[in-house]
Design a protein around this motif. Structure first.
Motif, PDB file in Angstrom:
ATOM      1  N   ILE A 496       0.840  -1.209   0.000  1.00  0.00           N
ATOM      2  CA  ILE A 496       0.000   0.000   0.000  1.00  0.00           C
ATOM      3  C   ILE A 496       0.872   1.256   0.000  1.00  0.00           C
ATOM      4  O   ILE A 496       0.650   2.197  -0.781  1.00  0.00           O
ATOM      5  CB  ILE A 496      -0.948  -0.013   1.215  1.00  0.00           C
ATOM      6  N   PHE A 497       1.878   1.275   0.869  1.00  0.00           N
ATOM      7  CA  PHE A 497       2.751   2.450   0.932  1.00  0.00           C
ATOM      8  C   PHE A 497       3.551   2.617  -0.360  1.00  0.00           C
ATOM      9  O   PHE A 497       3.808   3.733  -0.815  1.00  0.00           O
ATOM     10  CB  PHE A 497       3.694   2.354   2.128  1.00  0.00           C
ATOM     11  N   SER A 498       3.953   1.508  -0.957  1.00  0.00           N
ATOM     12  CA  SER A 498       4.684   1.580  -2.218  1.00  0.00           C
ATOM     13  C   SER A 498       3.817   2.169  -3.324  1.00  0.00           C
ATOM     14  O   SER A 498       4.252   3.070  -4.067  1.00  0.00           O
ATOM     15  CB  SER A 498       5.174   0.186  -2.616  1.00  0.00           C
ATOM     16  N   LEU A 499       2.592   1.660  -3.437  1.00  0.00           N
ATOM     17  CA  LEU A 499       1.691   2.179  -4.468  1.00  0.00           C
ATOM     18  C   LEU A 499       1.268   3.611  -4.156  1.00  0.00           C
ATOM     19  O   LEU A 499       1.083   4.427  -5.076  1.00  0.00           O
ATOM     20  CB  LEU A 499       0.461   1.271  -4.580  1.00  0.00           C
ATOM     21  N   LEU A 500       1.105   3.928  -2.862  1.00  0.00           N
ATOM     22  CA  LEU A 500       0.753   5.296  -2.479  1.00  0.00           C
ATOM     23  C   LEU A 500       1.858   6.262  -2.886  1.00  0.00           C
ATOM     24  O   LEU A 500       1.592   7.349  -3.439  1.00  0.00           O
ATOM     25  CB  LEU A 500       0.525   5.363  -0.967  1.00  0.00           C
ATOM     26  N   GLY A 501       3.110   5.900  -2.620  1.00  0.00           N
ATOM     27  CA  GLY A 501       4.225   6.751  -3.021  1.00  0.00           C
ATOM     28  C   GLY A 501       4.290   6.930  -4.530  1.00  0.00           C
ATOM     29  O   GLY A 501       4.562   8.039  -5.027  1.00  0.00           O
ATOM     30  N   THR A 502       4.005   5.845  -5.271  1.00  0.00           N
ATOM     31  CA  THR A 502       4.015   5.938  -6.735  1.00  0.00           C
ATOM     32  C   THR A 502       2.923   6.881  -7.219  1.00  0.00           C
ATOM     33  O   THR A 502       3.155   7.736  -8.099  1.00  0.00           O
ATOM     34  CB  THR A 502       3.822   4.540  -7.346  1.00  0.00           C
ATOM     35  N   CYS A 503       1.740   6.741  -6.647  1.00  0.00           N
ATOM     36  CA  CYS A 503       0.618   7.602  -7.052  1.00  0.00           C
ATOM     37  C   CYS A 503       0.889   9.070  -6.713  1.00  0.00           C
ATOM     38  O   CYS A 503       0.581   9.974  -7.512  1.00  0.00           O
ATOM     39  CB  CYS A 503      -0.677   7.129  -6.381  1.00  0.00           C
ATOM     40  N   MET A 504       1.447   9.313  -5.542  1.00  0.00           N
ATOM     41  CA  MET A 504       1.764  10.690  -5.156  1.00  0.00           C
ATOM     42  C   MET A 504       2.812  11.294  -6.087  1.00  0.00           C
ATOM     43  O   MET A 504       2.739  12.474  -6.455  1.00  0.00           O
ATOM     44  CB  MET A 504       2.250  10.733  -3.709  1.00  0.00           C
ATOM     45  N   THR A 505       3.789  10.467  -6.469  1.00  0.00           N
ATOM     46  CA  THR A 505       4.819  10.953  -7.396  1.00  0.00           C
ATOM     47  C   THR A 505       4.200  11.306  -8.744  1.00  0.00           C
ATOM     48  O   THR A 505       4.537  12.343  -9.355  1.00  0.00           O
ATOM     49  CB  THR A 505       5.906   9.878  -7.573  1.00  0.00           C
ATOM     50  N   ILE A 506       3.299  10.452  -9.216  1.00  0.00           N
ATOM     51  CA  ILE A 506       2.624  10.723 -10.493  1.00  0.00           C
ATOM     52  C   ILE A 506       1.776  11.990 -10.385  1.00  0.00           C
ATOM     53  O   ILE A 506       1.720  12.818 -11.318  1.00  0.00           O
ATOM     54  CB  ILE A 506       1.764   9.516 -10.903  1.00  0.00           C
ATOM     55  N   VAL A 508       2.312  14.573  -8.400  1.00  0.00           N
ATOM     56  CA  VAL A 508       3.219  15.725  -8.428  1.00  0.00           C
ATOM     57  C   VAL A 508       3.693  16.000  -9.850  1.00  0.00           C
ATOM     58  O   VAL A 508       3.752  17.162 -10.300  1.00  0.00           O
ATOM     59  CB  VAL A 508       4.412  15.477  -7.486  1.00  0.00           C
ATOM     60  N   ALA A 509       4.035  14.939 -10.564  1.00  0.00           N
ATOM     61  CA  ALA A 509       4.476  15.111 -11.955  1.00  0.00           C
ATOM     62  C   ALA A 509       3.369  15.730 -12.807  1.00  0.00           C
ATOM     63  O   ALA A 509       3.637  16.575 -13.686  1.00  0.00           O
ATOM     64  CB  ALA A 509       4.905  13.764 -12.532  1.00  0.00           C
ATOM     65  N   LEU A 510       2.123  15.337 -12.551  1.00  0.00           N
ATOM     66  CA  LEU A 510       0.998  15.899 -13.294  1.00  0.00           C
ATOM     67  C   LEU A 510       0.838  17.388 -12.995  1.00  0.00           C
ATOM     68  O   LEU A 510       0.597  18.207 -13.903  1.00  0.00           O
ATOM     69  CB  LEU A 510      -0.283  15.133 -12.938  1.00  0.00           C
ATOM     70  N   VAL A 511       0.973  17.764 -11.711  1.00  0.00           N
ATOM     71  CA  VAL A 511       0.888  19.179 -11.332  1.00  0.00           C
ATOM     72  C   VAL A 511       1.993  19.971 -12.016  1.00  0.00           C
ATOM     73  O   VAL A 511       1.762  21.069 -12.570  1.00  0.00           O
ATOM     74  CB  VAL A 511       0.968  19.326  -9.801  1.00  0.00           C
ATOM     75  N   PHE A 512       3.218  19.425 -11.998  1.00  0.00           N
ATOM     76  CA  PHE A 512       4.341  20.118 -12.628  1.00  0.00           C
ATOM     77  C   PHE A 512       4.135  20.248 -14.143  1.00  0.00           C
ATOM     78  O   PHE A 512       4.525  21.248 -14.743  1.00  0.00           O
ATOM     79  CB  PHE A 512       5.645  19.367 -12.336  1.00  0.00           C
ATOM     80  N   PHE A 513       3.521  19.243 -14.726  1.00  0.00           N
ATOM     81  CA  PHE A 513       3.289  19.308 -16.177  1.00  0.00           C
ATOM     82  C   PHE A 513       2.251  20.372 -16.518  1.00  0.00           C
ATOM     83  O   PHE A 513       2.405  21.135 -17.487  1.00  0.00           O
ATOM     84  CB  PHE A 513       2.833  17.942 -16.688  1.00  0.00           C
ATOM     85  N   LEU A 533      11.417  12.902 -10.659  1.00  0.00           N
ATOM     86  CA  LEU A 533      10.115  12.299 -10.349  1.00  0.00           C
ATOM     87  C   LEU A 533       9.994  10.896 -10.946  1.00  0.00           C
ATOM     88  O   LEU A 533       9.452   9.982 -10.313  1.00  0.00           O
ATOM     89  CB  LEU A 533       8.992  13.197 -10.865  1.00  0.00           C
ATOM     90  N   LEU A 534      10.505  10.713 -12.169  1.00  0.00           N
ATOM     91  CA  LEU A 534      10.495   9.379 -12.769  1.00  0.00           C
ATOM     92  C   LEU A 534      11.327   8.404 -11.948  1.00  0.00           C
ATOM     93  O   LEU A 534      10.920   7.250 -11.703  1.00  0.00           O
ATOM     94  CB  LEU A 534      11.028   9.458 -14.203  1.00  0.00           C
TER      95      LEU A 534
END
Length: 756
Positions: A496-506, A508-513, A533-534
């Motif tokens: 759960i924490f692994s997928l949560l971190g991945t989703c949060m990173t995505i 953030v990347a979406l906001v930056f884009f 971020l990648l």
């Protein structure tokens, strides 16, 4: 005629392991038949060649007929309504090729009962064990000692029809050994009486250099020397004796003045010596021989008459067995096992084809003196079993006049003298072992608890590494395997924490884009931000490879992916730190330093630093890659499925390189933390690197001290904690401004302190 009455005990050995696996190609019996009670047989169907240049084995016809006698006796007993009614006897008969190592292996095959058959079985389950209740065999005394010693701890009786060594009479060393042939002690006395009768006082002696010859000859010499007989020489031979040694023995015989030669040997060991004596024309000696060679048809040939003519010695009495001659006459080629049934050790035994072409003289059956011993051995077993099955409660020979449990007869319930005896000690309970009381009969013993990881079967037997003792310690059960799985709570939380971190990173990347044209995103190279971020997303995802049962690919992937993705992250952070320092240096008059570290150079630096880690990981996979391992040393009650690092040095090189880049990044960001700017990214990088370094410094002792699956959990925690630290410290402050304080997302605000 030798009459032998035995009362034996038989216990079927049953392996109750929940998983069974054959570790080698199983041995195949030459003859077998199912039955309620299985009797094993070990015979020397093949013997070594008579000529050294012939590398093939030849058939021993007598031993083949000995085995047929065992089959004949079994059928006769099964057809007898008065002996073992409603109980059928079966057999498994093996060939030992007159080899001690093969004989012991065949005995173990009989005990294990895991031979190959037409039934199908998987790698996780074997056929029902069908271990024997007694073993009839062998011809050679030394091989018999090896087999009797091997099966003795399991209390499996061994009944020999031909092993005559007096050493086998030692009941302390061979408590379950019996025989239907007299001990060599009596033969040695008989040979001494022959020498005394003829008044020979000056003799030579030759013996087989094995137990049969050494012990038999020693007994003979002790007796004759007490009678005033002098021994001129005493030589030892075996079939493998080099020709040079045989020539020396022949020379000793030629130079000696004694004309009487007493030979205590087997015919296979004597063959080459007789040939050499014949070649050198050493004639005119009086030979006195033991039963091992004196009547053997291989030596009693016309060519040898000049050497052996007039020889005298001891032989076994003849016994006529009704019906045996007719049984032999009905043997067909299909009754003779093919070469393909023999294991690889005897694959070259092509003599069976010759046996089919021989015209066996069945009129000579009375000369097969040992057949009656095989016959007696089979009937001794049958009568012993009959007494056990016919025992009536209240009239039994044991304590309180009880009988043996007919479904599970204990070996120690029968005394070694062949008669029932009261037990002076009760049977040991499961989980304990017998400890014989010093100075008392073997049926007197104490019961001691088995150690951890051991079960009882007469003596405590240590379970195989993959098994452990059950609570009662009466059988071995498969150890549980342990690894960090996706189904357990700890595994689920980490996923759960692994997928949560991945989703949060995505996210953030979406906001930056979406806000890629704003000053706060464009500041400090947005390309490095997206690459970082990648890398963070890959770091979160690589933690998933640490969960689940280790396999070859997952073990190699988890550590290399971790090493490469983290170096990418730190390289990006290091690049951003250098950009911050150079950006403020570039504001000084006449300084154009940024042209030396523009976007192209930043990309090149990230690639170069990451490429070094890729080379290290490639070297790791080539030289000594990680691999799945079953750790059975850390815990006694379970098996840890883990990834062995392979090369520990390369693993620490991977970690060391990450630590080097992290230290450089922390040092540079610390120097740039107080540069004038409303939004100085260096101070956030400094804080993120503090978290990163703190996590990995505490990881090493925790990793070393954590047992089993918790070692993997600690490593995953370190990956997730350091990844979240980078994500939160570097990107969340920017997201806060972008989403919640857009008025601060201007170039004027960002450069405010410098303008003032």
């Amino acid at each position: 005629m030798l009459v032998l009455t035995l009362t034996l005990l038989f216990i079927p050995l049953k392996a109750e392991n929940p998983a069974c696996r054959l570790h080698a190609k199983p041995d195949v019996p030459q003859h077998s038949k199912n039955g309620d009670i299985i009797i094993g047989g070990i015979f020397s169907f093949h013997i070594t060649p008579l000529k050294t240049k012939n590398l093939r084995h030849i058939v021993n016809i007598k031993e083949f007929l000995f085995a047929q006698t065992m089959i004949f006796a079994t059928e006769e007993i099964n057809n007898n309504p008065d002996l073992l009614p409603n109980v059928s006897l079966g057999y498994k008969i093996y060939d030992d090729c007159r080899s001690m190592s093969l004989a012991i292996r065949r005995a173990m095959s009989l005990l294990n009962g895991q031979e190959e058959s037409n039934s199908s079985f998987s790698s996780n389950s074997c056929e029902k064990p069908s271990s024997v209740n007694a073993i009839i065999g062998l011809s050679d005394s030394s091989a018999t000692k090896g087999v009797a010693s091997s099966v003795g701890p399991f209390h499996i009786p061994v009944i020999s029809y031909y092993a005559t060594c007096a050493c086998l009479s030692d009941k302390k060393e061979f408590p379950t050994f019996f025989r239907t042939i007299p001990s060599d002690y009596y033969q040695s006395k008989a040979l001494a009486q022959i020498v005394k009768y003829f008044g020979w006082t000056w003799i030579g002696a030759i013996r087989t250099d094995r137990d049969y010859g050494n012990i038999g000859m020693a007994t003979f010499l002790d007796i004759v020397q007490q009678e005033g007989v002098c021994v001129e020489y005493s030589e030892a031979i075996v079939r493998a004796t080099p020709r040079e040694k045989i020539l020396k023995i022949v020379d000793v015989i030629k130079r000696s003045t004694s004309k009487v030669v007493v030979v205590f040997a087997s015919y296979v060991d004597l063959e080459f010596l007789i040939q050499e004596l014949l070649t050198q024309k050493v004639f005119g000696l009086q030979w006195v021989g033991s039963e091992g060679w004196i009547s053997n048809e291989y030596l009693a040939i016309p060519e040898n008459y000049k050497v052996l003519g007039g020889a005298i010695g001891c032989v076994i009495n003849n016994d006529i067995i009704p019906g045996l001659q007719e049984f032999f006459q009905n043997i067909s080629p299909s009754d003779i096992p093919d070469d393909s049934n023999y294991n690889q050790t005897a694959r070259a035994a092509t003599g069976l084809k010759d046996l089919r072409q021989l015209n066996i003289q069945y009129a000579d059956v009375p000369e097969l003196r040992i057949t009656s011993n095989v016959y007696k051995a089979m009937y001794a077993i049958a009568h012993s079993l009959h007494k056990i099955y016919e025992c009536q409660e209240g009239q039994g020979p044991f304590e309180n006049k009880t009988c043996a449990n007919k479904t599970k007869i204990e070996p120690w319930q029968v005394c070694m003298t062949g008669t029932f005896s009261l037990l002076c000690s009760e049977s040991c309970h499961p989980g304990t072992r017998k400890a014989i009381q010093k100075g008392k009969p073997v049926c007197c013993f104490d019961c001691l608890p088995c150690a951890e990881g051991e079960i009882n079967s007469v003596d405590c037997i240590k379970c195989n590494l993959e098994y452990k003792a059950n609570e009662k310690r009466d059988k071995c059960i498969l150890k549980e395997t342990e690894f960090l799985s996706f189904g357990e709570i700890m595994g689920i939380l980490l996923v759960i924490f692994s997928l949560l971190g991945t989703c949060m990173t995505i996210a953030v990347a979406l906001v930056f884009f979406l806000y890629r044209d704003t000053p706060i995103v464009r500041a400090n190279n947005s390309e490095l931000s997206f690459l970082l971020l990648l890398s963070l997303a890959l770091c979160f995802l690589c933690s998933l490879t640490f969960i689940g049962q280790p396999s070859d690919w997952s073990c190699m992937l988890r550590h290399t992916a971790f090493g490469i993705t983290f170096v990418m992250c730190i390289s990006c952070v290091l690049g951003k730190t250098i950009v911050v320092l150079m950006a403020f240096r570039a504001t000084l008059p006449g300084n154009n330093i940024m042209k030396w570290f523009g976007p192209a150079q930043q990309r090149l630096s990230v690639f170069s630093l990451s490429f070094i880690q890729i080379l290290i990981c490639a070297l790791w996979l080539i030289v000594s890659p990680p691999f799945p391992n079953r750790n059975m040393k850390h815990y006694k009650d379970r098996i840890i499925l883990e990834c062995d690092l392979g090369s520990v040095a390369v693993f620490y090189a991977v970690l060391g390189y990450i630590g080097l880049l992290s230290s450089m990044c922390f040092l540079l960001s610390f120097l740039a933390r107080k540069l004038p700017d409303n939004f100085n990214e260096a101070k956030y990088i400094t804080f993120s690197m503090l978290i990163f370094c703190a996590v990995w410094v505490t990881f090493i002792p925790a990793y070393i001290s954590s047992p089993g699956k918790y070692t993997v959990a600690v490593e995953i925690f370190a990956i997730l904690a350091s990844s979240f630290g980078l994500l939160f410290c570097i990107f969340f402050p920017k997201c806060h401004i972008i989403l919640l304080k857009p008025e601060n997302n201007t170039k004027k605000h960002l450069m405010g302190k410098m303008v003032s």
